[in-house]
Design an enzyme around this catalytic site. Structure first.
Site, PDB file in Angstrom:
ATOM      1  N   HIS A 136       0.806  -1.226   0.000  1.00  0.00           N
ATOM      2  CA  HIS A 136       0.000   0.000   0.000  1.00  0.00           C
ATOM      3  C   HIS A 136       0.847   1.289   0.000  1.00  0.00           C
ATOM      4  O   HIS A 136       0.906   2.024  -0.985  1.00  0.00           O
ATOM      5  CB  HIS A 136      -0.904   0.026   1.236  1.00  0.00           C
TER       6      HIS A 136
HETATM    7  C1  BDR Z   1      -3.478   0.820   5.006  1.00  0.00           C
HETATM    8  O1  BDR Z   1      -3.740   0.294   6.296  1.00  0.00           O
HETATM    9  C2  BDR Z   1      -2.535  -0.078   6.929  1.00  0.00           C
HETATM   10  O2  BDR Z   1      -2.652  -1.347   7.485  1.00  0.00           O
HETATM   11  C3  BDR Z   1      -1.442   0.014   5.902  1.00  0.00           C
HETATM   12  O3  BDR Z   1      -0.254   0.472   6.507  1.00  0.00           O
HETATM   13  C4  BDR Z   1      -1.989   1.001   4.885  1.00  0.00           C
HETATM   14  O4  BDR Z   1      -1.641   2.323   5.217  1.00  0.00           O
HETATM   15  C5  BDR Z   1      -4.101  -0.085   3.970  1.00  0.00           C
HETATM   16  O5  BDR Z   1      -5.483  -0.158   4.131  1.00  0.00           O
END
Ligand code: BDR
Ligand code: CA
Length: 314
Positions: free
Chosen positions: A243
């Site tokens: 992500h």
């Molecule tokens: C987001 O949620 C977190 O767990 C990750 O770091 C990312 O920023 C993804 O949904």
């Protein structure tokens, strides 16, 4: 010319990779500071984890601040130890940091720094729930016109939710903060699940990163091997989504991504769909565009960039 950034983050293994990518790219990005937010784990841990990553990268000079410990509204903090482990950064064995946490509160730092610099000098990279940024905008609305851009990881539309059936984690943890940021008038680039779910940590990619001849490469492979185990089971794909590095990769190589300037709103009242981002992708309303919503990515190009940059670190 290098772009100055402030990273607001809840490390988190993918946050950590994003921070390393930024620190490995001084020709394009100068990291002015890091602000820890509450999200994947409580802010006491994300503040520690951010400092561990700076030290791993050989950059104990980066000032790290801690921000708010819970969401803006009367709502408990939702965390994600089931994905990231009890420390938030499970996987590699990293030493406790020696560099100090800055004394000033992260929100006050953000306001002061934005007011001290000429308008348009600073870009905010938001890798976690948007509490600190929204609190700063509420406390000091004059900063909105001073921010060059907010590039954030959050939300989802075609991919819908990863923490509830409707909502992405960062927007769900603090939906009111997300609504404030999206309504702020600051130029926003948004990296929703729609794009991050196309950047998969396949075995071949993690093996190449793990084989880099440096501690950072080995640590990144260990981190992502840990955090992906949950997603592999959940999604059944040949790798887990990556992500937060999408935010930093966009600032280094925007051509890797494609999206549309559209209107995006966040649900803040419905119990069923709280934190859902509603993107007017087909432009069927007359609501004004407020974000560049990224949907497409050259994932091979992104991993080539990540590998090349991580190789530059200690
Ligand atoms: C987001 O949620 C977190 O767990 C990750 O770091 C990312 O920023 C993804 O949904
Ligand atoms: Ca994050």
């Amino acid at each position: 010319m290098t772009r100055r950034i402030i990273i607001d983050t809840d490390p988190g293994q993918d946050d950590a990779v994003a921070i390393l990518l930024a620190l490995a790219s001084p020709a394009e990005l100068t990291v002015d500071a890091i602000i820890a937010c509450a999200g994947n784990v409580p802010v006491t841990l994300t503040g520690t984890n951010a400092r561990k990553i700076c030290e791993l990268a050989g950059r104990p000079d980066i000032p790290v601040y801690a921000g708010c410990s819970r969401p803006m509204a009367a709502r408990p903090l939702v965390t994600a130890e089931h994905v990231h482990g009890q420390t938030g950064l499970d996987g590699p064995d990293l030493p406790e940091p020696r560099m100090p946490l800055q004394a000033q509160h992260g929100v006050d730092f953000l306001v002061d720094r934005l007011r001290a610099e000429p308008p348009g000098s600073l870009t905010i990279c938001a890798l976690g729930p948007l509490t600190n940024i929204a609190m700063a905008l509420v406390k000091a609305p004059d900063i909105a016109t001073r921010i060059r851009e907010i590039v954030l990881m959050g939300g989802a539309y075609f991919e819908v939710g990863n923490i509830t059936p409707a909502a992405e984690f960062n927007f769900y943890v603090d939906p009111h903060a997300a609504a404030i940021v999206l309504g702020s008038g600051v130029p926003i680039v948004m990296k929703p699940l729609d794009v991050t779910h196309r950047v998969l940590t396949t075995d071949a990619r993690l093996e190449r990163i793990g084989a880099l001849p440096n501690a950072c490469g080995r640590a990144v492979a260990a981190m992502l091997n840990f955090s992906e185990r949950f997603d592999l089971e959940k999604y059944g794909t040949a790798g887990a989504p990556l992500h937060d590095p999408c935010v930093i990769a966009y600032l280094i190589k925007p051509d890797l991504f494609r999206g549309r300037h559209i209107n995006v709103e966040v649900e803040t009242t419905s119990a069923l769909t709280l934190g859902m981002s509603v993107a007017d992708w087909w432009r069927v309303t007359n609501r004004a565009p407020n974000a560049l919503f990224i949907r497409d990515v050259d994932d091979h190009g992104l991993y080539a960039l990540l590998e090349e940059r991580l190789a530059r670190l200690p």
